[in-house]
Design an enzyme around this catalytic site. Structure first.
Site, PDB file in Angstrom:
ATOM      1  N   GLU A 137      49.225  36.221  45.253  1.00  0.00           N
ATOM      2  CA  GLU A 137      47.989  36.077  44.477  1.00  0.00           C
ATOM      3  C   GLU A 137      47.173  37.360  44.574  1.00  0.00           C
ATOM      4  O   GLU A 137      47.427  38.187  45.455  1.00  0.00           O
ATOM      5  CB  GLU A 137      47.188  34.867  44.987  1.00  0.00           C
ATOM      6  CG  GLU A 137      46.692  35.063  46.388  1.00  0.00           C
ATOM      7  CD  GLU A 137      46.311  33.764  47.103  1.00  0.00           C
ATOM      8  OE1 GLU A 137      47.051  32.770  46.969  1.00  0.00           O
ATOM      9  OE2 GLU A 137      45.285  33.785  47.791  1.00  0.00           O
ATOM     10  N   LYS A 139      44.388  40.174  45.381  1.00  0.00           N
ATOM     11  CA  LYS A 139      43.425  40.459  46.443  1.00  0.00           C
ATOM     12  C   LYS A 139      42.138  40.849  45.720  1.00  0.00           C
ATOM     13  O   LYS A 139      42.016  41.955  45.188  1.00  0.00           O
ATOM     14  CB  LYS A 139      43.942  41.580  47.337  1.00  0.00           C
ATOM     15  CG  LYS A 139      43.038  41.847  48.510  1.00  0.00           C
ATOM     16  CD  LYS A 139      43.722  42.761  49.514  1.00  0.00           C
ATOM     17  CE  LYS A 139      42.891  42.971  50.756  1.00  0.00           C
ATOM     18  NZ  LYS A 139      41.495  43.280  50.536  1.00  0.00           N
ATOM     19  N   ASP A 141      38.546  42.027  44.880  1.00  0.00           N
ATOM     20  CA  ASP A 141      37.760  43.080  45.523  1.00  0.00           C
ATOM     21  C   ASP A 141      36.273  42.749  45.398  1.00  0.00           C
ATOM     22  O   ASP A 141      35.605  43.160  44.457  1.00  0.00           O
ATOM     23  CB  ASP A 141      38.075  44.420  44.833  1.00  0.00           C
ATOM     24  CG  ASP A 141      37.653  45.585  45.695  1.00  0.00           C
ATOM     25  OD1 ASP A 141      37.245  45.371  46.850  1.00  0.00           O
ATOM     26  OD2 ASP A 141      37.731  46.730  45.199  1.00  0.00           O
ATOM     27  N   TYR A 250      40.328  30.888  47.495  1.00  0.00           N
ATOM     28  CA  TYR A 250      41.769  31.084  47.690  1.00  0.00           C
ATOM     29  C   TYR A 250      42.312  30.568  49.015  1.00  0.00           C
ATOM     30  O   TYR A 250      43.464  30.801  49.343  1.00  0.00           O
ATOM     31  CB  TYR A 250      42.113  32.573  47.553  1.00  0.00           C
ATOM     32  CG  TYR A 250      41.189  33.500  48.334  1.00  0.00           C
ATOM     33  CD1 TYR A 250      41.123  33.447  49.719  1.00  0.00           C
ATOM     34  CD2 TYR A 250      40.396  34.419  47.668  1.00  0.00           C
ATOM     35  CE1 TYR A 250      40.284  34.288  50.420  1.00  0.00           C
ATOM     36  CE2 TYR A 250      39.555  35.269  48.361  1.00  0.00           C
ATOM     37  CZ  TYR A 250      39.498  35.198  49.740  1.00  0.00           C
ATOM     38  OH  TYR A 250      38.681  36.017  50.437  1.00  0.00           O
ATOM     39  N   LYS A 365      48.399  46.671  49.333  1.00  0.00           N
ATOM     40  CA  LYS A 365      47.321  47.431  48.699  1.00  0.00           C
ATOM     41  C   LYS A 365      47.868  48.292  47.559  1.00  0.00           C
ATOM     42  O   LYS A 365      48.849  49.016  47.744  1.00  0.00           O
ATOM     43  CB  LYS A 365      46.645  48.341  49.731  1.00  0.00           C
ATOM     44  CG  LYS A 365      46.076  47.594  50.917  1.00  0.00           C
ATOM     45  CD  LYS A 365      44.720  47.030  50.619  1.00  0.00           C
ATOM     46  CE  LYS A 365      43.693  48.097  50.798  1.00  0.00           C
ATOM     47  NZ  LYS A 365      42.355  47.591  51.016  1.00  0.00           N
ATOM     48  N   CYS A 459      12.482  73.113  32.377  1.00  0.00           N
ATOM     49  CA  CYS A 459      13.560  72.528  31.578  1.00  0.00           C
ATOM     50  C   CYS A 459      14.679  73.555  31.395  1.00  0.00           C
ATOM     51  O   CYS A 459      14.408  74.685  30.952  1.00  0.00           O
ATOM     52  CB  CYS A 459      13.019  72.072  30.228  1.00  0.00           C
ATOM     53  SG  CYS A 459      14.342  71.559  29.115  1.00  0.00           S
ATOM     54  N   CYS A 462      14.609  74.321  27.239  1.00  0.00           N
ATOM     55  CA  CYS A 462      13.481  74.955  26.541  1.00  0.00           C
ATOM     56  C   CYS A 462      12.543  75.696  27.496  1.00  0.00           C
ATOM     57  O   CYS A 462      11.551  76.259  27.065  1.00  0.00           O
ATOM     58  CB  CYS A 462      12.704  73.913  25.741  1.00  0.00           C
ATOM     59  SG  CYS A 462      11.737  72.818  26.784  1.00  0.00           S
ATOM     60  N   CYS A 477      11.454  66.611  31.004  1.00  0.00           N
ATOM     61  CA  CYS A 477      10.876  67.735  30.272  1.00  0.00           C
ATOM     62  C   CYS A 477       9.793  67.140  29.375  1.00  0.00           C
ATOM     63  O   CYS A 477      10.042  66.176  28.653  1.00  0.00           O
ATOM     64  CB  CYS A 477      11.975  68.389  29.430  1.00  0.00           C
ATOM     65  SG  CYS A 477      11.329  69.470  28.157  1.00  0.00           S
ATOM     66  N   CYS A 482      11.507  69.948  22.540  1.00  0.00           N
ATOM     67  CA  CYS A 482      12.644  70.537  23.258  1.00  0.00           C
ATOM     68  C   CYS A 482      13.931  70.262  22.470  1.00  0.00           C
ATOM     69  O   CYS A 482      14.222  69.116  22.115  1.00  0.00           O
ATOM     70  CB  CYS A 482      12.735  69.936  24.653  1.00  0.00           C
ATOM     71  SG  CYS A 482      14.253  70.331  25.521  1.00  0.00           S
TER      72      CYS A 482
HETATM   73  S1  IVH Z   1      43.225  35.223  52.567  1.00  0.00           S
HETATM   74  C1  IVH Z   1      42.896  33.989  56.966  1.00  0.00           C
HETATM   75  N1  IVH Z   1      43.406  35.757  50.036  1.00  0.00           N
HETATM   76  O1  IVH Z   1      40.603  40.422  51.728  1.00  0.00           O
HETATM   77  C2  IVH Z   1      43.131  34.755  55.740  1.00  0.00           C
HETATM   78  N2  IVH Z   1      41.920  37.073  51.364  1.00  0.00           N
HETATM   79  O2  IVH Z   1      41.199  42.552  53.635  1.00  0.00           O
HETATM   80  C3  IVH Z   1      42.032  34.655  54.794  1.00  0.00           C
HETATM   81  N3  IVH Z   1      40.656  38.745  50.059  1.00  0.00           N
HETATM   82  O3  IVH Z   1      38.757  39.128  54.427  1.00  0.00           O
HETATM   83  C4  IVH Z   1      42.075  35.638  53.743  1.00  0.00           C
HETATM   84  N4  IVH Z   1      41.519  38.254  48.104  1.00  0.00           N
HETATM   85  O4  IVH Z   1      37.859  38.758  52.038  1.00  0.00           O
HETATM   86  C5  IVH Z   1      42.826  36.092  51.203  1.00  0.00           C
HETATM   87  N5  IVH Z   1      43.622  36.093  47.756  1.00  0.00           N
HETATM   88  C6  IVH Z   1      43.046  36.411  48.899  1.00  0.00           C
HETATM   89  C7  IVH Z   1      42.091  37.437  49.000  1.00  0.00           C
HETATM   90  C8  IVH Z   1      41.546  37.744  50.257  1.00  0.00           C
HETATM   91  C9  IVH Z   1      40.651  39.025  48.753  1.00  0.00           C
HETATM   92  C10 IVH Z   1      39.830  39.459  51.052  1.00  0.00           C
HETATM   93  C11 IVH Z   1      39.235  38.583  52.130  1.00  0.00           C
HETATM   94  C12 IVH Z   1      39.733  39.178  53.434  1.00  0.00           C
HETATM   95  C13 IVH Z   1      40.050  40.572  53.029  1.00  0.00           C
HETATM   96  C14 IVH Z   1      41.031  41.220  53.970  1.00  0.00           C
END
Ligand code: IVH
Length: 720
Positions: A137, A139, A141, A250, A365, A459, A462, A477, A482
């Protein structure tokens, strides 16, 4: 009726019945209150989670107003999970520190296939298995949060903090519409549950938010992640509501079951669930991670659904990671990688965790969208309002597939905050399609040869005087003649959202200006195309196109012209309010700041700026010239409407309006031919109901011929 996404037709039928009843102004019976709440929750889910609304905003408002009305009359019926209970929370004085039920651990990181193969090998050894099933799934941000629900109600929302303790941000969490205030966990025998997730700000909201900061002369934020976590800790929950935050849930980190005999209607609820959820529970126990995500989804949460994938073995994980990376830029929010989780909860238990992270999950990552480069110098650019914007010139560098060679560094304070010097090595970041930013200067790499950035004292175009208003970070300015300002003003005037003179893009404006064919805004309407000898690359066709686009722009509605004038703080919305408040644009010359402040959307700062603009003789002269060139300075829409739509219809406003002041609403009704009356009688056609409407509403409900409408419906009636 409980919320259940499967009952679309039933909900839709009920919604239409309720809307119809409300339109006919019959009172919704108090006994229908729970029903009404479910219907509203259903539509919130369609809108905020599925992005597929089934009713219009004004229909939703009608239902919402009906609920509010019943609750006002019967405060004893207000429940904690009522859709009305998100708004109106009081200011957060401080955020209490609370302990998480289960520590919020971090994730181990991986960057390539070898890392993943290694991790999988260890997991297989630990579990004595040949193949492990994984759930992949995104990650997300953003900022991580924990939510606790007890007896189906949300009781706490917390930031991650140090992982052991976080801050109680429940009031702010309730402003995020994709987080349900209640969910029927008890149907699954669950009494208490802790869910983890991420709060994100979409790329679009982030860009808009930063634009707002820049317009106020403040420093923008570096990325949507910072914007999301900052928003969660805001003092005023109403401000949080405005930030358009979204929540992805999640992970179920903990749940406690109810005593078995209190689980009654699970069977009935299960029947209504979609097939992929049926594997969720075995004896009321969640068995896999993916099915826990399905359960969350079915209960109304935004868990990864379309975004997740269950695969057998790490080779299949690796195969799909690249596809996910390609998807990254198509998503409306930021993700910085994927998370790979062992799907089976029993195996997760076997694998356990280290003190830092679970052994059953790993983050993969994506390639960083950060890069380091050198700051070569600063260019000072002059904008249309005279604002001097420093732009960092960088040694060109690739970030996320795009070459970056210059980045706005906004203002003097921003440069100080980031401690930037010419010659510095800087870390830059590009978050998806979001404009690149300088994250920081790498001061540890300085060799002493770096130079301080000196702000100009005049400026750069001018050589006019610069001025900084108190409380602002931006130098301007002050010379309105100008050259740089004039050119930027023309570029704004012809732009798409203003007079929309297509084929007159920025480059052409600069070219025409450079050739002396235009010198200010009115001169656009007086171009001597005969001297086309000068216009290399401009054939007859291009000239004809441009000249007819210029001609057509004379008939643009007044609000576009107002927006195009580039008055500070007057965006498109304010321009519409202004256009609708006068017969003729020059009527503003006689308006005081106080008069202007009576208009919706116009505060002290905006009123001052409008007043300043119309007090300037040169601006008035420019508008007169535009009129003499045939531009429409009358509010023609108003004239048309005066003979149209609402002629002879009577209006009465009651309660507190949210978008308009009472006087503006009445003026609008009159402008459209309507008449204002002072009391409810059979002569009244429309009662426009705001918040806390009282006896007038009750009286009107008894007269069948009166149409009772919300403020939004009134605005629709007058085409706003
Ligand atoms: S699972 C015990 N699932 O990434 C595990 N974390 O770098 C719980 N994050 O602290 C985390 N997407 O804030 C999980 N699909 C995802 C996520 C996720 C983003 C974040 C989360 C975690 C951080 C770690």
């Amino acid at each position: 009726m409980e919320f259940n996404s499967g009952d679309i037709q039933a909900f839709q039928k009920v919604s239409f019945r309720l809307i119809e009843e409300l339109r006919l102004s019959s009172i919704i019976s108090v006994s229908e209150i729970e029903f009404l709440k479910s219907v509203l929750r259903f539509h919130e889910h369609r809108y905020y989670i599925l992005n597929e609304p089934l009713i219009s905003d004004s229909e939703y408002d009608l239902l919402y107003a009906a609920l509010k009305q019943i609750e006002q009359k019967h405060p004893e019926l207000v429940t904690k999970d009522s859709p009305t209970q998100r708004v109106g929370s009081s200011i957060n004085k401080s955020f209490e520190t609370v302990q998480h039920l289960v520590p919020m651990l971090s994730l181990e990181n991986s960057y390539n296939a070898d890392d993943l193969i290694n991790w999988d090998r260890k997991a297989k050894e630990h579990c004595k298995l040949d193949v492990i099933e994984y759930c992949i799934e995104p990650k997300f941000d953003g900022a991580s949060i924990s939510l606790i629900y007890e007896n189906d109600l949300i009781v706490r929302g917390t930031t991650r903090g140090d992982g052991v303790e976080g801050e109680d941000i429940t009031n702010n969490i309730k402003q995020i519409r994709s987080i349900p205030l209640s969910a029927p966990f008890s149907k699954f025998g669950i009494q208490q549950i802790e869910i983890r997730g991420e709060i994100v700000m979409t790329k679009a909201s982030f860009t808009k938010y930063n634009e707002g900061l820049i317009a106020q002369g403040l420093s923008p934020l570096a990325n949507p992640r910072n914007a999301a976590s900052g928003s969660l800790r805001m003092k005023d929950p109403k401000e949080v509501a405005k930030r358009n935050l979204e929540a992805f849930l999640y992970h179920v980190s903990f749940y406690q079951r109810k005593p078995a005999n209190t689980v009654n209607d699970k069977e009935e609820f299960l029947e209504k669930l979609t097939p992929n959820t049926l594997s969720v529970v075995e004896d009321n126990v969640l068995v896999t991670h993916s099915s826990s995500l399905n359960l969350l989804w079915e209960l109304g949460f935004r868990s990864p659904q379309k975004e997740k994938m269950v695969v057998q073995g790490i080779e299949d994980v690796i195969k799909h990671l690249h596809d996910f990376e390609l998807l990254r830029d198509t998503l409306p929010y930021e993700i910085d990688g994927m998370v790979i989780k062992v799907n089976d909860f029993a195996l997760q238990e076997t694998l356990g965790m280290t003190t830092h992270h679970p052994r059953w999950a790993i983050a993969f990552k994506f390639k960083a969208r950060q890069a380091t480069t050198q700051l070569l110098g600063i260019d000072f650019q002059v904008g249309r309002t005279g604002a001097i914007t420093p732009v960092a010139k960088l040694k060109p560098v690739q970030v996320g597939g795009v070459t970056v060679s210059s980045i706005s560094v906004h203002n003097e304070e921003y440069i100080k905050e980031k401690d930037l010097k010419i010659g510095d090595n800087v870390l830059i970041e590009r978050a998806g399609d979001v404009i690149p930013q300088i994250v920081k200067s790498l001061t540890e790499l300085r060799d002493g040869g770096e130079e301080c950035i000196v702000f100009p004292n005049m400026c750069p175009v001018c050589r006019g005087e610069l001025f900084k208003e108190e409380g602002e970070a931006v130098w301007r300015c002050v010379n309105i003649e100008c050259e740089a300002q004039v050119m930027e003003k023309i570029i704004h005037f012809v732009s798409k959202d203003a007079m929309d003179i297509n084929s007159f893009g920025e480059a052409n404006v600069r070219k025409f200006y450079g050739l002396g064919l235009i010198s200010d805004i009115p001169s656009i309407y007086n171009i001597n195309f005969e001297s086309k000898g000068k216009l290399d690359g401009f054939g007859k066709k291009s000239i004809d196109n441009l000249s007819s686009a210029i001609e057509a722009s004379k008939f643009q509605p007044l609000h576009r012209l107002i927006y195009g004038l580039g008055i500070r703080f007057v965006g498109e919305t304010t321009a519409k309010v202004l256009a609708n408040s006068v017969e003729h644009l020059l009527d503003f010359v006689d308006k005081s700041e106080e008069d202007l402040q009576k208009l919706d959307d116009v505060g002290i700062k905006v009123a001052k700026s409008i007043h300043h603009f119309f007090s300037n003789e040169m601006n008035v002269e420019m508008l007169k010239q535009l009129e003499s060139h045939g531009l429409q300075l009358f509010n023609t829409k108003k004239e048309v409407l005066q003979t149209g739509g609402l002629i002879n219809q009577t209006f009465l406003f009651t309660g507190t309006l949210n978008k308009l002041k009472r006087s503006e609403a009445e003026a609008l009704a009159e402008q459209h031919g309507g008449k204002i009356v002072s009391g409810v009688s059979s002569k009244l056609n429309y009662l426009v109901v705001g918040d806390d409407a009282g006896s007038k509403l009750e009286k009107a409900k008894k007269i069948n011929t009166i149409k009772i409408i919300t403020e939004n419906e009134f605005l629709e009636l007058v085409n706003l």
